[in-house]
Write a protein that holds these residues in place. Structure first.
Motif, PDB file in Angstrom:
ATOM      1  N   LYS A 142       0.831  -1.205   0.000  1.00  0.00           N
ATOM      2  CA  LYS A 142       0.000   0.000   0.000  1.00  0.00           C
ATOM      3  C   LYS A 142       0.867   1.258   0.000  1.00  0.00           C
ATOM      4  O   LYS A 142       0.510   2.277  -0.594  1.00  0.00           O
ATOM      5  N   GLU A 143       2.032   1.183   0.657  1.00  0.00           N
ATOM      6  CA  GLU A 143       2.930   2.346   0.754  1.00  0.00           C
ATOM      7  C   GLU A 143       3.462   2.795  -0.600  1.00  0.00           C
ATOM      8  O   GLU A 143       3.977   3.908  -0.733  1.00  0.00           O
ATOM      9  N   ASP A 144       3.344   1.952  -1.611  1.00  0.00           N
ATOM     10  CA  ASP A 144       3.870   2.271  -2.935  1.00  0.00           C
ATOM     11  C   ASP A 144       2.774   2.631  -3.929  1.00  0.00           C
ATOM     12  O   ASP A 144       2.977   2.574  -5.146  1.00  0.00           O
ATOM     13  N   THR A 145       1.603   3.018  -3.430  1.00  0.00           N
ATOM     14  CA  THR A 145       0.472   3.295  -4.316  1.00  0.00           C
ATOM     15  C   THR A 145       0.231   4.792  -4.503  1.00  0.00           C
ATOM     16  O   THR A 145       0.421   5.588  -3.586  1.00  0.00           O
ATOM     17  N   ILE A 146      -0.199   5.142  -5.702  1.00  0.00           N
ATOM     18  CA  ILE A 146      -0.595   6.514  -6.043  1.00  0.00           C
ATOM     19  C   ILE A 146      -1.909   6.433  -6.812  1.00  0.00           C
ATOM     20  O   ILE A 146      -2.042   5.609  -7.724  1.00  0.00           O
ATOM     21  N   ALA A 147      -2.875   7.256  -6.451  1.00  0.00           N
ATOM     22  CA  ALA A 147      -4.175   7.252  -7.115  1.00  0.00           C
ATOM     23  C   ALA A 147      -4.470   8.622  -7.709  1.00  0.00           C
ATOM     24  O   ALA A 147      -4.164   9.656  -7.103  1.00  0.00           O
ATOM     25  N   PHE A 148      -5.099   8.614  -8.888  1.00  0.00           N
ATOM     26  CA  PHE A 148      -5.503   9.838  -9.582  1.00  0.00           C
ATOM     27  C   PHE A 148      -7.005   9.785  -9.839  1.00  0.00           C
ATOM     28  O   PHE A 148      -7.518   8.788 -10.353  1.00  0.00           O
ATOM     29  N   GLY A 149      -7.725  10.864  -9.486  1.00  0.00           N
ATOM     30  CA  GLY A 149      -9.155  10.896  -9.723  1.00  0.00           C
ATOM     31  C   GLY A 149      -9.703  12.307  -9.787  1.00  0.00           C
ATOM     32  O   GLY A 149      -8.969  13.283  -9.561  1.00  0.00           O
ATOM     33  N   ASP A 150     -10.994  12.408 -10.095  1.00  0.00           N
ATOM     34  CA  ASP A 150     -11.586  13.746 -10.240  1.00  0.00           C
ATOM     35  C   ASP A 150     -12.970  13.869  -9.623  1.00  0.00           C
ATOM     36  O   ASP A 150     -13.537  14.960  -9.607  1.00  0.00           O
ATOM     37  N   ALA A 151     -13.534  12.762  -9.107  1.00  0.00           N
ATOM     38  CA  ALA A 151     -14.930  12.803  -8.681  1.00  0.00           C
ATOM     39  C   ALA A 151     -15.115  12.197  -7.290  1.00  0.00           C
ATOM     40  O   ALA A 151     -14.219  11.538  -6.760  1.00  0.00           O
ATOM     41  N   LYS A 152     -16.286  12.397  -6.731  1.00  0.00           N
ATOM     42  CA  LYS A 152     -16.588  11.912  -5.387  1.00  0.00           C
ATOM     43  C   LYS A 152     -16.380  10.415  -5.266  1.00  0.00           C
ATOM     44  O   LYS A 152     -15.885   9.917  -4.250  1.00  0.00           O
ATOM     45  N   VAL A 153     -16.740   9.657  -6.317  1.00  0.00           N
ATOM     46  CA  VAL A 153     -16.600   8.205  -6.275  1.00  0.00           C
ATOM     47  C   VAL A 153     -15.137   7.779  -6.169  1.00  0.00           C
ATOM     48  O   VAL A 153     -14.829   6.663  -5.743  1.00  0.00           O
ATOM     49  N   GLY A 172     -14.099  17.819  -9.025  1.00  0.00           N
ATOM     50  CA  GLY A 172     -14.996  18.432  -8.060  1.00  0.00           C
ATOM     51  C   GLY A 172     -14.265  19.013  -6.866  1.00  0.00           C
ATOM     52  O   GLY A 172     -13.159  18.592  -6.518  1.00  0.00           O
ATOM     53  N   GLU A 173     -14.895  19.976  -6.217  1.00  0.00           N
ATOM     54  CA  GLU A 173     -14.273  20.643  -5.068  1.00  0.00           C
ATOM     55  C   GLU A 173     -14.046  19.686  -3.903  1.00  0.00           C
ATOM     56  O   GLU A 173     -13.078  19.809  -3.162  1.00  0.00           O
ATOM     57  N   GLU A 174     -14.944  18.705  -3.741  1.00  0.00           N
ATOM     58  CA  GLU A 174     -14.854  17.778  -2.612  1.00  0.00           C
ATOM     59  C   GLU A 174     -13.582  16.938  -2.683  1.00  0.00           C
ATOM     60  O   GLU A 174     -12.875  16.768  -1.690  1.00  0.00           O
ATOM     61  N   ILE A 175     -13.265  16.427  -3.860  1.00  0.00           N
ATOM     62  CA  ILE A 175     -12.074  15.583  -3.971  1.00  0.00           C
ATOM     63  C   ILE A 175     -10.805  16.433  -3.932  1.00  0.00           C
ATOM     64  O   ILE A 175      -9.784  16.020  -3.368  1.00  0.00           O
ATOM     65  N   LYS A 176     -10.869  17.630  -4.466  1.00  0.00           N
ATOM     66  CA  LYS A 176      -9.682  18.499  -4.427  1.00  0.00           C
ATOM     67  C   LYS A 176      -9.356  18.899  -2.988  1.00  0.00           C
ATOM     68  O   LYS A 176      -8.184  19.048  -2.633  1.00  0.00           O
ATOM     69  N   ALA A 177     -10.383  19.034  -2.169  1.00  0.00           N
ATOM     70  CA  ALA A 177     -10.163  19.443  -0.778  1.00  0.00           C
ATOM     71  C   ALA A 177      -9.470  18.355   0.032  1.00  0.00           C
ATOM     72  O   ALA A 177      -8.706  18.666   0.955  1.00  0.00           O
ATOM     73  N   MET A 178      -9.698  17.080  -0.297  1.00  0.00           N
ATOM     74  CA  MET A 178      -9.123  16.006   0.506  1.00  0.00           C
ATOM     75  C   MET A 178      -7.840  15.426  -0.091  1.00  0.00           C
ATOM     76  O   MET A 178      -7.142  14.670   0.571  1.00  0.00           O
ATOM     77  N   ALA A 179      -7.509  15.773  -1.320  1.00  0.00           N
ATOM     78  CA  ALA A 179      -6.354  15.182  -1.994  1.00  0.00           C
ATOM     79  C   ALA A 179      -5.030  15.665  -1.393  1.00  0.00           C
ATOM     80  O   ALA A 179      -4.945  16.757  -0.831  1.00  0.00           O
ATOM     81  N   ASP A 180      -4.000  14.837  -1.516  1.00  0.00           N
ATOM     82  CA  ASP A 180      -2.661  15.237  -1.090  1.00  0.00           C
ATOM     83  C   ASP A 180      -2.047  16.231  -2.058  1.00  0.00           C
ATOM     84  O   ASP A 180      -1.169  17.014  -1.683  1.00  0.00           O
ATOM     85  N   MET A 181      -2.545  16.198  -3.303  1.00  0.00           N
ATOM     86  CA  MET A 181      -1.970  17.047  -4.340  1.00  0.00           C
ATOM     87  C   MET A 181      -3.033  17.286  -5.402  1.00  0.00           C
ATOM     88  O   MET A 181      -3.860  16.425  -5.667  1.00  0.00           O
ATOM     89  N   VAL A 182      -3.033  18.481  -5.980  1.00  0.00           N
ATOM     90  CA  VAL A 182      -3.927  18.799  -7.087  1.00  0.00           C
ATOM     91  C   VAL A 182      -3.069  19.134  -8.296  1.00  0.00           C
ATOM     92  O   VAL A 182      -2.189  19.995  -8.226  1.00  0.00           O
TER      93      VAL A 182
END
Length: 278
Positions: A220-231, A249-259
């Motif tokens: 898990k420590e070697d994982t990176i995820a990219f997304g744009d929506a609540k799901v 969406g604003e919701e996912i941008k607010a919780m992401a480590d990086m935009v």
């Protein structure tokens, strides 16, 4: 750097909402895999909706149906499906409410009789909300080029069923009707959602990522995820690093480590460079 396992949402992340794949996104994935990283798409789409343009990039596999399907190097690891009885129940309920819909299966997308007409306005509005121009030209067949019309809709190979909402109440009623299944919405937050869907209960992208990591023996420590929506939020929360698209969406941008930048602004490529994946 150590090899990473990268999970990329498709719509709004890898491709835009007119199915355009930026050349820079393809280049980023090719270079990352050449550097030894593993790359999987992680999408709400069924396998039948992942067209050759995406597969031809070169991928290690996919997670589909928002976590209900897992494939690694051509081998199916997980394929959760609605039972024939569940599918029939959903189809009959949707028809009784005059709701147009399509069945999502790895064998194809199977549409209700009037989905092409009724779905067009919903898809155009979805594209408008994503900032697209000339939305009046977008058709159902542009978005779903291989959609099948006129087939039997009682099936046993269906992962989930999406339907056009006439109102948000349709979703609320689906939750009451299908208590043992997972009922969600997409195409807008809360009461402005455009679509509802019904699928297998307790399935998320994060759930599928965990199962895939166990299968390939990755951390898990070697994982990176990219997304744009609540799901995509469970996926970004689960992975070591979560990256949101600026066009999301604003919701996912607010919780992401990086935009990163938007999908049409070389966002995927720019993030891969910034993260030293390429």
């Amino acid at each position: 750097m150590e090899c990473k396992v990268i999970f990329i949402d498709v719509d709004g992340t890898l491709v835009d909402y007119e199915n355009n794949l930026p050349a820079s996104a393809k280049e980023a994935i090719v270079k990352a895999r050449r550097n030894g990283h593993r790359v999987y798409i992680c999408t709400g789409r069924s396998k039948a909706e992942v067209y050759d343009e995406i597969w031809n990039i070169g991928l290690d596999g996919m997670i589909g149906a928002n976590g209900g399907y897992i494939e690694d190097h051509g081998k199916t690891i997980l394929d959760l499906k609605l039972s024939y009885e569940e599918c029939k129940h959903i189809v009959d309920w949707l028809k009784s409410r005059n709701l147009e819909f399509y069945l999502e299966s790895k064998n194809g997308l199977f549409a209700s009789e009037n989905f092409e007409e009724r779905g067009r306005s919903a898809i155009q509005e979805y594209s408008r909300r994503k900032g697209k121009d000339h939305i009046e030209k977008i058709s159902v067949r542009d978005v779903f080029p291989d959609m099948i019309f006129g087939a039997c809709l009682y099936r046993e190979d269906v992962s989930k069923i999406s339907f056009v909402l006439n109102s948000y109440q349709d979703h609320l009623d689906s939750v009451k009707e299908f208590k043992d299944l997972k009922c969600s919405t997409w195409g807008g937050k809360g009461e402005i959602a455009l679509f509802g869907d019904v699928g297998v209960k307790d399935v998320t992208k994060a759930y599928a990522i965990e199962k895939l990591l166990k299968h390939i023996g990755a951390r898990k420590e070697d994982t990176i995820a990219f997304g744009d929506a609540k799901v995509d939020i469970p996926m970004l929360e689960y992975c070591q690093l979560g990256v949101a698209m600026a066009s999301g969406g604003e919701e996912i941008k607010a919780m992401a480590d990086m935009v990163t930048d938007g999908v049409d602004e070389d966002g995927l490529y720019n993030a891969f460079v910034q993260l030293h994946l390429i």
